[in-house]
Write a protein that holds these residues in place. Sequence first.
Motif, short mmCIF file in Angstrom:
data_model
loop_
_atom_site.label_atom_id
_atom_site.label_comp_id
_atom_site.label_asym_id
_atom_site.label_seq_id
_atom_site.Cartn_x
_atom_site.Cartn_y
_atom_site.Cartn_z
N UNK A 6 11.76 7.42 -9.66
CA UNK A 6 10.54 7.55 -8.83
C UNK A 6 10.72 6.99 -7.43
N UNK A 7 11.93 6.55 -7.09
CA UNK A 7 12.18 5.95 -5.77
C UNK A 7 12.43 7.02 -4.72
N UNK A 8 11.37 7.73 -4.35
CA UNK A 8 11.48 8.74 -3.30
C UNK A 8 10.47 8.45 -2.20
N UNK A 9 10.83 8.81 -1.00
CA UNK A 9 9.96 8.56 0.14
C UNK A 9 9.87 7.10 0.54
N UNK A 10 10.85 6.29 0.14
CA UNK A 10 10.79 4.86 0.42
C UNK A 10 10.93 4.56 1.91
N UNK A 11 11.71 5.37 2.60
CA UNK A 11 11.95 5.12 4.03
C UNK A 11 10.67 5.27 4.85
N UNK A 12 9.74 6.08 4.34
CA UNK A 12 8.50 6.32 5.08
C UNK A 12 7.49 5.19 4.90
N UNK A 13 7.72 4.31 3.93
CA UNK A 13 6.78 3.23 3.67
C UNK A 13 6.86 2.18 4.78
N UNK A 14 5.72 1.65 5.16
CA UNK A 14 5.68 0.66 6.23
C UNK A 14 5.92 -0.75 5.74
N UNK A 15 5.92 -1.68 6.68
CA UNK A 15 6.17 -3.08 6.37
C UNK A 15 5.10 -3.64 5.44
N UNK A 16 3.84 -3.27 5.66
CA UNK A 16 2.74 -3.77 4.84
C UNK A 16 2.94 -3.39 3.38
N UNK A 17 3.30 -2.13 3.15
CA UNK A 17 3.50 -1.66 1.77
C UNK A 17 4.60 -2.45 1.08
N UNK A 18 5.69 -2.73 1.81
CA UNK A 18 6.80 -3.46 1.21
C UNK A 18 6.46 -4.93 0.98
N UNK A 19 5.68 -5.52 1.87
CA UNK A 19 5.24 -6.90 1.66
C UNK A 19 4.34 -6.99 0.42
N UNK A 20 3.46 -6.00 0.27
CA UNK A 20 2.60 -5.96 -0.92
C UNK A 20 3.45 -5.79 -2.18
N UNK A 21 4.44 -4.91 -2.11
CA UNK A 21 5.33 -4.68 -3.25
C UNK A 21 6.08 -5.96 -3.60
N UNK A 22 6.52 -6.70 -2.59
CA UNK A 22 7.25 -7.95 -2.83
C UNK A 22 6.35 -8.96 -3.53
N UNK A 23 5.10 -9.06 -3.11
CA UNK A 23 4.17 -9.99 -3.76
C UNK A 23 3.95 -9.58 -5.23
N UNK A 24 3.72 -8.30 -5.45
CA UNK A 24 3.49 -7.82 -6.80
C UNK A 24 4.69 -8.11 -7.70
N UNK A 25 5.89 -8.03 -7.15
CA UNK A 25 7.10 -8.26 -7.93
C UNK A 25 7.31 -9.73 -8.24
#
Length: 311
Positions: free
Chosen positions: A224-243
């Motif tokens: 399911x790891x598609x379109x990851x390059x299009x994700x912004x910094x906010x999305x990745x910070x949220x993902x990091x917190x969730x992880x």
Amino acid sequence: MRVEDNVTASSRVTAGVLLGSLGVLAFSLSLPLTRLAVESLDPWFVAFGRAAGAGILSAGYLVLSSRRQAAGALRSSPVEGGAWPTVAQLRRLVVVAVGVVIGFPLFTSIALTQATAAHGAVVIALLPATTAVFAVVRGGERPSARFWLAAGAGFAAVLGFVAVSGGMVGGFRASDLWFLAAVVVCALGYAEGGALARELGGARTICWALVLALPVTVPLAVITAHGLAAAGVIAWLCFAYLTVISQFLGFFAWYAGLARGGVARIGQVQAVQPVLTLTWSAFLLREHVDVVTVVVAAVVLGCVVLTQRAR
């Protein structure tokens, strides 16, 4: 019962409440941050990617803690047990993995592509009561009638709050089915994990559940790891917190709290989570939350205190 026994039991409940409260604080951001993450990341990737990342962290934790035990740095105890869970414990860990590692993140991620975090708080408010039910069914706990009355009052207060604050606007929708499914599997995972944490400890319980789920979470995260390059910094910070927090460290405190104070009793601390979630939703997502939040929060906290004192 001796005075010493009462003091010991009381101190365990107090420690359980404090640890449980830390877990709830960590979890209260999960819905709003998932909502932000799924705006630019696939919800399936958010669910399985966070579990896979937390699983890798868990494997590292188990290896390091095992080495420390082998070197004699940690004293063995009935809770810590051996390096490997027994076959019976592994079966129970699978239940935990299905509930809190796979089921809850996946179902809420899908639901939050269709609903607001505030709306999700309506259904998630069912979680403490559902956890108490599973604590009775799976763990053999027998809360008193006063406990159920206090828990029910807190649940009613939360539902009333989200109803008047706009959380129920739009009526029942398909996304609610995903939230309901998330509540059921999560409550089962909480009850099973809380009971198991008495044998393994809170940290090892969630770590083993995450590691056992890796054969499922890693492949699905990759697929399911598609379109990851299009994700912004906010999305990745949220993902990091969730992880790191929601899926990993938050459970260290949460399961330790459930083990010390009892699943049914400490599970009621989570009655505060919907109020916190709505507060975070207003602050981070600018979703509308009425000022009556403060009053309802006080009522819910009062109900939580009553559940802790109920015998």
